[in-house]
Design a protein around this motif. Structure first.
Motif, PDB file in Angstrom:
ATOM      1  N   ILE A 122       0.710  -0.789  -0.120  1.00  0.00           N
ATOM      2  CA  ILE A 122       0.103   0.111   0.089  1.00  0.00           C
ATOM      3  C   ILE A 122       0.873   1.377  -0.095  1.00  0.00           C
ATOM      4  O   ILE A 122       0.867   1.786  -0.801  1.00  0.00           O
ATOM      5  CB  ILE A 122      -1.383  -0.176   1.122  1.00  0.00           C
ATOM      6  CG1 ILE A 122      -1.966  -1.664   0.716  1.00  0.00           C
ATOM      7  CG2 ILE A 122      -1.283   0.848   1.392  1.00  0.00           C
ATOM      8  CD1 ILE A 122      -2.445  -1.230   2.488  1.00  0.00           C
ATOM      9  N   HIS A 123       1.881   1.204   0.778  1.00  0.00           N
ATOM     10  CA  HIS A 123       2.718   2.392   0.406  1.00  0.00           C
ATOM     11  C   HIS A 123       3.858   2.131   0.023  1.00  0.00           C
ATOM     12  O   HIS A 123       5.179   3.168   0.338  1.00  0.00           O
ATOM     13  CB  HIS A 123       3.580   2.246   2.263  1.00  0.00           C
ATOM     14  CG  HIS A 123       1.393   2.447   3.284  1.00  0.00           C
ATOM     15  ND1 HIS A 123       0.786   3.501   2.984  1.00  0.00           N
ATOM     16  CD2 HIS A 123       1.469   2.095   4.343  1.00  0.00           C
ATOM     17  CE1 HIS A 123      -0.046   3.688   4.470  1.00  0.00           C
ATOM     18  NE2 HIS A 123       0.063   2.583   4.615  1.00  0.00           N
ATOM     19  N   LEU A 124       3.445   1.556  -0.765  1.00  0.00           N
ATOM     20  CA  LEU A 124       5.042   2.011  -2.110  1.00  0.00           C
ATOM     21  C   LEU A 124       5.449   3.236  -1.885  1.00  0.00           C
ATOM     22  O   LEU A 124       4.702   4.253  -2.482  1.00  0.00           O
ATOM     23  CB  LEU A 124       4.978   1.425  -3.156  1.00  0.00           C
ATOM     24  CG  LEU A 124       4.142  -0.038  -3.040  1.00  0.00           C
ATOM     25  CD1 LEU A 124       3.681  -0.820  -4.736  1.00  0.00           C
ATOM     26  CD2 LEU A 124       5.523  -0.918  -3.195  1.00  0.00           C
ATOM     27  N   VAL A 125       6.725   3.168  -2.197  1.00  0.00           N
ATOM     28  CA  VAL A 125       8.180   4.459  -2.606  1.00  0.00           C
ATOM     29  C   VAL A 125       8.140   4.344  -4.154  1.00  0.00           C
ATOM     30  O   VAL A 125       8.600   3.445  -3.898  1.00  0.00           O
ATOM     31  CB  VAL A 125       8.098   5.102  -1.084  1.00  0.00           C
ATOM     32  CG1 VAL A 125       9.894   6.064  -2.097  1.00  0.00           C
ATOM     33  CG2 VAL A 125       7.856   5.212  -0.286  1.00  0.00           C
ATOM     34  N   ALA A 126       8.035   5.397  -4.802  1.00  0.00           N
ATOM     35  CA  ALA A 126       8.644   5.465  -6.092  1.00  0.00           C
ATOM     36  C   ALA A 126       9.964   5.947  -5.860  1.00  0.00           C
ATOM     37  O   ALA A 126      10.659   6.364  -5.211  1.00  0.00           O
ATOM     38  CB  ALA A 126       7.930   6.330  -7.115  1.00  0.00           C
ATOM     39  N   HIS A 127      11.509   4.481  -6.286  1.00  0.00           N
ATOM     40  CA  HIS A 127      12.432   4.119  -6.266  1.00  0.00           C
ATOM     41  C   HIS A 127      12.969   3.568  -6.982  1.00  0.00           C
ATOM     42  O   HIS A 127      12.005   2.124  -7.064  1.00  0.00           O
ATOM     43  CB  HIS A 127      12.963   3.926  -4.692  1.00  0.00           C
ATOM     44  CG  HIS A 127      14.439   3.901  -4.240  1.00  0.00           C
ATOM     45  ND1 HIS A 127      15.389   4.882  -4.291  1.00  0.00           N
ATOM     46  CD2 HIS A 127      15.155   2.529  -4.783  1.00  0.00           C
ATOM     47  CE1 HIS A 127      16.396   4.252  -4.203  1.00  0.00           C
ATOM     48  NE2 HIS A 127      16.747   3.196  -3.876  1.00  0.00           N
ATOM     49  N   LEU A 128      13.964   3.463  -7.672  1.00  0.00           N
ATOM     50  CA  LEU A 128      14.881   2.548  -8.997  1.00  0.00           C
ATOM     51  C   LEU A 128      16.396   3.455  -7.919  1.00  0.00           C
ATOM     52  O   LEU A 128      16.733   3.849  -9.232  1.00  0.00           O
ATOM     53  CB  LEU A 128      14.609   2.951  -9.802  1.00  0.00           C
ATOM     54  CG  LEU A 128      15.060   1.419 -10.896  1.00  0.00           C
ATOM     55  CD1 LEU A 128      14.085   0.552 -10.231  1.00  0.00           C
ATOM     56  CD2 LEU A 128      14.739   1.578 -12.073  1.00  0.00           C
ATOM     57  N   ALA A 129      16.839   1.692  -7.772  1.00  0.00           N
ATOM     58  CA  ALA A 129      18.357   2.033  -7.425  1.00  0.00           C
ATOM     59  C   ALA A 129      19.202   2.039  -9.056  1.00  0.00           C
ATOM     60  O   ALA A 129      18.449   1.041  -9.789  1.00  0.00           O
ATOM     61  CB  ALA A 129      19.213   0.816  -7.051  1.00  0.00           C
ATOM     62  N   SER A 131      10.173   0.406  -4.016  1.00  0.00           N
ATOM     63  CA  SER A 131      12.046   0.378  -4.103  1.00  0.00           C
ATOM     64  C   SER A 131      12.302  -1.115  -3.532  1.00  0.00           C
ATOM     65  O   SER A 131      11.484  -1.950  -3.543  1.00  0.00           O
ATOM     66  CB  SER A 131      12.461   1.596  -2.729  1.00  0.00           C
ATOM     67  OG  SER A 131      10.900   0.701  -1.681  1.00  0.00           O
ATOM     68  N   VAL A 132      13.563  -1.442  -3.764  1.00  0.00           N
ATOM     69  CA  VAL A 132      13.941  -2.664  -2.929  1.00  0.00           C
ATOM     70  C   VAL A 132      13.341  -2.896  -1.891  1.00  0.00           C
ATOM     71  O   VAL A 132      13.177  -3.909  -1.805  1.00  0.00           O
ATOM     72  CB  VAL A 132      15.359  -2.803  -2.770  1.00  0.00           C
ATOM     73  CG1 VAL A 132      15.964  -3.651  -2.173  1.00  0.00           C
ATOM     74  CG2 VAL A 132      15.835  -2.497  -4.201  1.00  0.00           C
ATOM     75  N   ASN A 133      13.429  -2.022  -0.921  1.00  0.00           N
ATOM     76  CA  ASN A 133      12.586  -2.221   0.901  1.00  0.00           C
ATOM     77  C   ASN A 133      11.034  -2.544   0.252  1.00  0.00           C
ATOM     78  O   ASN A 133      10.966  -3.926   1.123  1.00  0.00           O
ATOM     79  CB  ASN A 133      12.792  -1.870   1.356  1.00  0.00           C
ATOM     80  CG  ASN A 133      14.290  -1.031   1.489  1.00  0.00           C
ATOM     81  OD1 ASN A 133      15.042  -2.108   1.541  1.00  0.00           O
ATOM     82  ND2 ASN A 133      15.070   0.109   2.643  1.00  0.00           N
ATOM     83  N   ASP A 134      10.587  -2.133  -0.539  1.00  0.00           N
ATOM     84  CA  ASP A 134       9.275  -2.291  -0.587  1.00  0.00           C
ATOM     85  C   ASP A 134       8.831  -4.007  -1.309  1.00  0.00           C
ATOM     86  O   ASP A 134       7.959  -4.752  -0.620  1.00  0.00           O
ATOM     87  CB  ASP A 134       7.795  -1.441  -1.797  1.00  0.00           C
ATOM     88  CG  ASP A 134       8.132  -0.364  -1.002  1.00  0.00           C
ATOM     89  OD1 ASP A 134       8.137  -0.205  -0.065  1.00  0.00           O
ATOM     90  OD2 ASP A 134       8.069   0.989  -2.441  1.00  0.00           O
ATOM     91  N   VAL A 135       9.743  -4.298  -2.105  1.00  0.00           N
ATOM     92  CA  VAL A 135       9.858  -5.468  -2.650  1.00  0.00           C
ATOM     93  C   VAL A 135      10.261  -6.623  -1.277  1.00  0.00           C
ATOM     94  O   VAL A 135       9.472  -7.977  -1.036  1.00  0.00           O
ATOM     95  CB  VAL A 135      10.727  -5.522  -4.008  1.00  0.00           C
ATOM     96  CG1 VAL A 135      10.686  -7.003  -4.385  1.00  0.00           C
ATOM     97  CG2 VAL A 135      10.533  -5.260  -4.933  1.00  0.00           C
TER      98      VAL A 135
END
Length: 847
Positions: A30-37, A833-837
């Motif tokens: 639900i709380h995904l943050v847009a992020h891409l390493a 983000s990686v943490n979201d995954v």
């Protein structure tokens, strides 16, 4: 999960299998943050290309946590190293050394003690103070002490029958003291040895070895072979078997070879020559055996319909000489009639010099093209002028045949030129060795223990279905130094790609209730454990397997003819479509073991292999670092297997076109496992709640290959690669309620499926990786007479905000939804983000 869904609407089918875990996946996102390493991964082995350091560390840290969750008391030092967590700034865990529980055999057992170092077979009594020296003496004494005398006037055959039936079922135990117990011959157990325990003494660790120790006072002299090479004359040591290996202390020495490499530390392409011309022979035709006027699979799939094999011909070098690949009905990916090379011509410069007269006893090890297996050949003849090596025995280590690829040559004296290499001259009984020291002129240290590896089978429980060996247990004991068996007879178990030898360092056939608990298998050069023919309720628990030459655990049953086959009389024992006799391993349990460094010799090897075996449980194991598939189902025999809570990564490190979990189903078998009635339809296999990483060349997470059917694959974490695969007649495979992390492809369905026999892919959460810009959701077939996939309720996250999700090679997502009647699948707007995954993965596997 045995519901047949064809009578339901697509929407009803999806709803009928929706699990609570699917809701957990969505709640965690639900709380995904847009992020891409965007940092390129540096230093991690196994890829895949394009992954970032952050992604690599994300799954590797979670894998360590999952390992600690599934086996909280086992040391994680080896798995830490395999995960390369030092690159993620994770501290190395402390090494744990666990000894077996001191009360691991019945207190009322007839107990005999064995101490190889200080015991005596002649003077000992088997007591703790006066132990025997050898395990074989202990077995003989227990047989004598449990024996109930019978009237001698009975015929000999009846005396033996009475002995078997009337031996006491009182438990007996052999307690092994600390150290290595060297064997001159295999320890054979029979029905009269039932209710026997073999255990290490409390707080100690006993090892059973198939090697023979050289005397400590052997004399080394400089050899004329070259600087730094030494030789010694070896006493006979009551040796009746050839020397297949050398142990230096407990380490594995390398047979003299070119190019130089150490199979424990070097992976392909190190140690291989690229070029050769492979020569083939025209083999005679095989005898075709096919089941007619009986059951076939035309009702469910377009390929692999009848049971069909070929006997003889090119398959004459198998034992028994029969294979699906010698029939005229071969089909599937890359299918062709079986053949194998009988000679090779190497390029000038391929060898450092000609072999001269030293080629006898030499071996060629070669990859099959596409790296599906490797072959070993004895050198049968040699022509130095034409640079042609003619093969003798060998080439039977894989069932598919074809042409060769990269290769090396070994066991030739003139090739000894690298530290830790050896050569043993059988005729002169002379050992040549180059020490692994820093002083090239110094002979081997007198403190080093040298032992010659000769014995392939260490412990064998061998009987029949009618009169099995019962309730044998081995606890806290190590097995090591079993001889290589890659040139021993190999058979083709069923229609998969495997060929293997029906033996192992521990060999079980005709048993019930055998348990291996807290045992270690280390540096055995063939299969570690072979479970052959009739076995029931074998348990392997809390054990470890490392540096194994071939497969760690193999289960391989027998079938028989129905009598309705063309040329049925040509079928040898153990072959045919009928599995209703029950002469197979069933109910095998592999629980909470650690498997690593598998396939030192035969690259077509697995942590667990099964053929003509069913109803097995594989749970809570750590499986990593091997040459090919982690778990291999060679056929669809019977089904009813459960694979759960396993951690599998770093598979297919040297081979190609495969997956961490692999299956085939090219031959139909008749069993009654599904519902008690003989049928070609097996029970579902269930693969669930596993942590599966598709790195190296194992890019198909669950590689359901040719014909694979009847699988429920759910609540798994798939990292990288493909989530779902189906091809060449496969059907009824349902992947659902799972998470895919940084996937290359969600579904690849490579062949159309018949009406009523579809696959399914639903209630999954898919996180795509960042490459390429067009990302494949589904590869599918659509049209009249083709059953659409059961697809829906999948949640899709792009790996890049500009990525386009498509189907097949160019179909737009909306058209894909229409073609497949996909209900409820969506593409999310944010890039996680990686943490979201990893949060989604943790919510799945820790729920």
């Amino acid at each position: 999960h045995n519901t047949h869904f064809s009578s339901l609407s697509t929407e009803a089918r999806i709803k009928s299998v929706t699990r609570q875990s699917a809701m957990m996946h969505k709640c965690a996102l639900i709380h995904l943050v847009a992020h891409l390493a965007v940092v390129t991964a540096i230093g991690f082995d196994g890829g895949p290309a394009g992954t970032t350091d952050e992604q690599q560390c994300g799954w590797r840290k979670l894998a360590l946590a999952f390992a600690q969750k599934t086996q909280p008391t086992r040391s994680t030092t080896h798995i830490y190293d395999a995960l390369q967590l030092e690159l993620c700034n994770v501290s190395r865990p402390e090494t744990k050394i666990d000894f077996p529980n001191p009360e691991m055999h019945a207190t009322d057992a007839l107990t005999v003690y064995v101490d190889y170092t200080s015991g005596s077979d002649a003077q000992g009594y088997g007591s703790v103070d006066k132990p025997f020296k050898t395990i074989s003496r202990a077995i003989d004494v227990i047989r004598q002490r449990r024996f109930i005398p019978q009237p001698t006037e009975l015929p000999i055959a009846e005396q033996h029958a009475l002995v078997s039936n009337m031996l006491s079922s009182q438990p007996a135990a052999i307690v092994l003291r600390n150290g290595t117990h060297y064997l001159l011959e295999t320890l054979d157990l029979h029905p009269t040895d039932s209710f026997l325990s073999i255990v290490s003494y409390p707080g100690e660790m006993a090892w059973i070895s198939g090697a023979q120790v050289l005397p400590g006072d052997i004399k080394w002299s400089e050899s004329s072979l070259g600087k730094g090479i030494f030789q010694t004359t070896v006493p006979t040591l009551n040796r009746t078997l050839p020397v297949k290996g050398l142990r230096v202390d407990t380490g594995r020495a390398v047979r003299a070879r070119h190019p130089n490499a150490n199979p424990e530390t070097d992976k392909f392409p190190t140690g291989y020559i690229k070029k050769a011309k492979w020569l083939h022979t025209n083999f005679p035709s095989s005898t075709e055996v096919e089941l007619i006027n009986g059951m076939n699979r035309s009702f469910e799939q377009p390929e692999f319909i009848p049971f069909s094999v070929g006997v003889g011909g090119a398959c004459a070098h198998f034992t028994p000489p029969v294979s699906y690949w010698c029939s005229s009905k071969v089909s599937g990916g890359g299918a062709h009639p079986y053949t194998y090379p009988t000679a090779m011509v190497y390029d000038k410069g391929g060898l450092p010099s000609g072999l001269g007269d030293e080629w006898r006893g030499g071996e060629v090890h070669a990859w099959r093209q596409a790296h599906w297996s490797n072959w070993m050949f004895e050198i049968g003849n040699y022509d130095e002028n034409t640079m042609t090596i003619y093969f003798g025995k060998g080439g039977f280590q894989g069932s598919r045949g074809g042409s060769g690829a990269e290769w090396f040559i070994e066991n030739i004296k003139s090739l000894l030129d690298s530290p830790n290499e050896f050569y043993f001259d059988e005729n002169a009984s002379t050992l040549y060795y180059m020490p692994n020291g820093t002083t090239p002129d110094a002979p081997p240290s007198p403190t080093i223990v040298f032992s010659l590896v000769t014995l392939p089978i260490l412990l064998r429980a061998n009987s029949t279905q009618a009169n099995p060996v019962m309730n044998v247990s081995v606890t806290g004991v190590g097995f090591r130094d079993a001889a290589a068996t890659y040139l021993d007879p190999h058979g083709v178990p069923s229609g998969g790609d495997w060929a293997l030898q029906r033996q192992g360092a521990v060999h079980l056939e005709g048993t019930t209730g055998v348990t291996l608990n807290a045992c270690s298998f280390e540096r055995v050069d063939g299969n570690a454990l072979m479970v052959s023919g009739y076995n029931r309720d074998t348990v392997v628990v809390n054990s470890s397997f490392a540096w194994i030459g071939d497969t760690a655990v193999a289960a391989w049953g027998y079938t028989r003819a129905t009598g309705r086959e063309v040329n049925a009389s040509a079928l040898p024992f153990g072959e045919g479509p009928d599995g209703t006799s029950g002469d197979q391993p069933r109910g095998l349990q592999l629980l909470y073991n650690e498997f690593r460094e598998i396939g030192m010799n035969e690259k077509q090897s697995s942590f667990f292999f099964m053929a003509k075996s069913c109803q097995n449980v594989v749970k809570g194991n750590w499986m990593y670092n091997n040459a090919r598939a982690g778990i291999n189902f060679n056929d669809g025999f019977g089904g009813g297997d459960l694979v759960s809570e396993n951690l599998i990564f770093n598979t297919c490190r040297e081979s190609g076109d495969h997956g961490p979990i692999n299956s085939w189903d090219r031959q139909p078998f008749i069993t009654d496992v599904r519902n008690g009635t003989p049928s070609l339809i097996p029970a579902y296999r269930q693969i669930f709640r596993n942590f599966v990483v598709a790195n190296y060349e194992g890019y198909k997470s669950v590689d359901n290959d040719d014909g694979s059917s009847w699988y429920q694959i759910f609540e798994n974490l798939h990292v990288f690669g493909w989530m779902h695969k189906s091809n060449f007649g496969g059907h009824n495979k349902y992947t659902h309620s799972s998470v895919g992390a940084w996937m290359e492809l969600a579904v690849r369905n490579q062949a159309p499926q018949q009406i009523g026999w579809s696959d399914g892919f639903y209630n999954n959460t898919i996180f795509f990786d960042a490459l390429p810009s067009n990302k494949g959701y589904l590869q599918y077939f659509a049209g009249p007479g083709i059953e659409p996939l059961v697809v829906g309720n999948n949640t899709i996250f792009r790996g890049d905000a500009n990525q386009t999700v498509i189907c097949n090679t160019r179909t737009a997502f909306d058209q894909c939804i229409a073609d497949t009647h996909d209900i409820g699948s969506t593409i999310q707007a944010v890039v996680p983000s990686v943490n979201d995954v990893m949060d989604a993965a943790r919510a799945l596997l820790w729920s």
